[in-house]
Design a protein around this motif. Structure first.
Motif, PDB file in Angstrom:
ATOM      1  N   GLY A  50       0.797  -1.211   0.000  1.00  0.00           N
ATOM      2  CA  GLY A  50       0.000   0.000   0.000  1.00  0.00           C
ATOM      3  C   GLY A  50       0.835   1.270   0.000  1.00  0.00           C
ATOM      4  N   SER A  81      -1.062   4.496   4.191  1.00  0.00           N
ATOM      5  CA  SER A  81      -1.751   3.306   4.697  1.00  0.00           C
ATOM      6  C   SER A  81      -0.825   2.465   5.573  1.00  0.00           C
ATOM      7  N   CYS A  84      -1.414   1.688   9.632  1.00  0.00           N
ATOM      8  CA  CYS A  84      -1.400   0.326  10.170  1.00  0.00           C
ATOM      9  C   CYS A  84      -0.387   0.180  11.294  1.00  0.00           C
ATOM     10  N   HIS A 126      -6.187  -2.496   9.681  1.00  0.00           N
ATOM     11  CA  HIS A 126      -5.631  -1.761   8.539  1.00  0.00           C
ATOM     12  C   HIS A 126      -4.579  -2.576   7.786  1.00  0.00           C
ATOM     13  N   ALA A 174      -4.998  -3.190   3.749  1.00  0.00           N
ATOM     14  CA  ALA A 174      -4.766  -1.971   2.964  1.00  0.00           C
ATOM     15  C   ALA A 174      -3.283  -1.644   2.865  1.00  0.00           C
ATOM     16  N   ALA A 175      -2.556  -1.946   3.926  1.00  0.00           N
ATOM     17  CA  ALA A 175      -1.124  -1.626   3.942  1.00  0.00           C
ATOM     18  C   ALA A 175      -0.280  -2.684   3.246  1.00  0.00           C
TER      19      ALA A 175
END
Length: 303
Positions: free
Chosen positions: A139, A143, A147, A191, A194-195
């Motif tokens: 990501g 992001s 995280c 998260h 997404a990361a």
């Protein structure tokens, strides 16, 4: 049927430091499901199952399991198994002894040099069977920072920026400004995808140049999101992939280069990993991972 097992602390010369490893012997007849269940029972980052080698000239075949999945290759099980097999061959009280242990792992054959010294931890160094290469995308910096619980401005140093590499297992590599940032990292699993994406082996290796000891080159922390977030005290397969990061950003000249990586300090399990790169024509031609290991227990399984 009973089966012998041993516990070792790896990438350390002191008991109760480094990364814990269980080694189960006499594993003929164990199914994949039984190996996975035993790995969950030990509940360590990795458990090794020793089997007779397919090539009789080799030392052993290794199956490596986390509590949740099998791995094709891992560093601290390789170092620990090599030292353990040498201790089995020569004994705990043997005088100084050099030996070669050849292990069959799912990723390939791994050749290890082992040094035993009376009254000292064993040392093993192995040739990394697969050279590092870029892996899956990750990501944005924003992001990743979200995280890890840090600011985007705290990610990166010099020309180092987040990247991914694999030398058998995929890792996301995130450089951070200094040791104070490294100590603050606290990943949020909500998260994670997404990361760092959604992969079978999904781990992040966070590192900086600032270290606890003057002899180290980097300090790192490794977190994984394999059903739960956990921190690993020493990750040899990450160090193997990290060779690609060092090569990409630091551009070492032709020759042999040695780096020492600290890990596990925030967990109270300080570990030291040796990484050696052979550079020729500006490319990595070979890599080696090394470290010490201490035998701390032997026992017997009744299942």
């Amino acid at each position: 049927m009973s089966r012998r097992y041993a516990l070792l602390d790896v990438f350390t010369n002191k008991p109760l430091e480094g990364n814990q490893l269980a080694i189960v012997q006499d594993c003929n007849g164990l199914s994949d499901e039984e190996m996975q269940a035993l790995a969950r029972e030990f509940n360590l980052s990795e458990t090794v199952f020793l089997l007779p080698p397919e090539n009789p000239a080799h030392s052993a075949k290794l199956r490596i399991f986390t509590p949740f999945q099998e791995l094709p290759f891992a560093g601290h099980p390789t170092v620990g198994a090599a030292v353990f097999l040498s201790l089995e061959r020569f004994g705990n009280d043997a005088p100084e002894q050099d030996s070669v242990v050849v292990l069959e792992e799912t990723l390939g054959t791994v050749r290890c040099g082992v040094v035993l010294k009376q009254g000292a931890a064993g040392f093993a160094e192995f040739d990394v069977p697969s050279l590092p290469r870029p892996s899956a995308p990750m990501g944005t910096t924003e992001s990743i920072a979200l995280c890890l619980g840090i600011e985007p401005t705290e990610i990166g140093f010099e020309n180092h920026h987040p990247t991914t590499m694999t030398a058998g297992n995929h890792f996301a590599f995130v450089p951070v400004r200094d040791l104070s940032v490294l100590k603050m990292v606290s990943p949020d699993p909500s998260h994670w995808e997404a990361a760092f994406g959604n992969l079978d082996h999904n781990a992040v290796y966070i590192y900086c140049r600032e270290t606890e000891t003057a002899t180290a080159s980097f300090q790192a922390r490794m977190f994984s999101n394999d059903e739960q977030i956990w921190e690993d005290a020493a990750t040899g397969s990450a160090a193997a992939a990290f060779g690609g990061v060092v090569h990409a950003f630091d551009e070492p000249l032709d020759g042999t280069h040695h780096f020492t990586i600290e890990q596990g300090f925030q967990m109270g399990r300080p570990s030291v990993i040796d990484l050696e790169l052979d550079i020729e024509g500006k490319q990595i031609r070979a890599q080696r991972i090394g470290g010490q290991a201490v035998l701390i227990a032997r026992g017997e399984l009744f299942c």
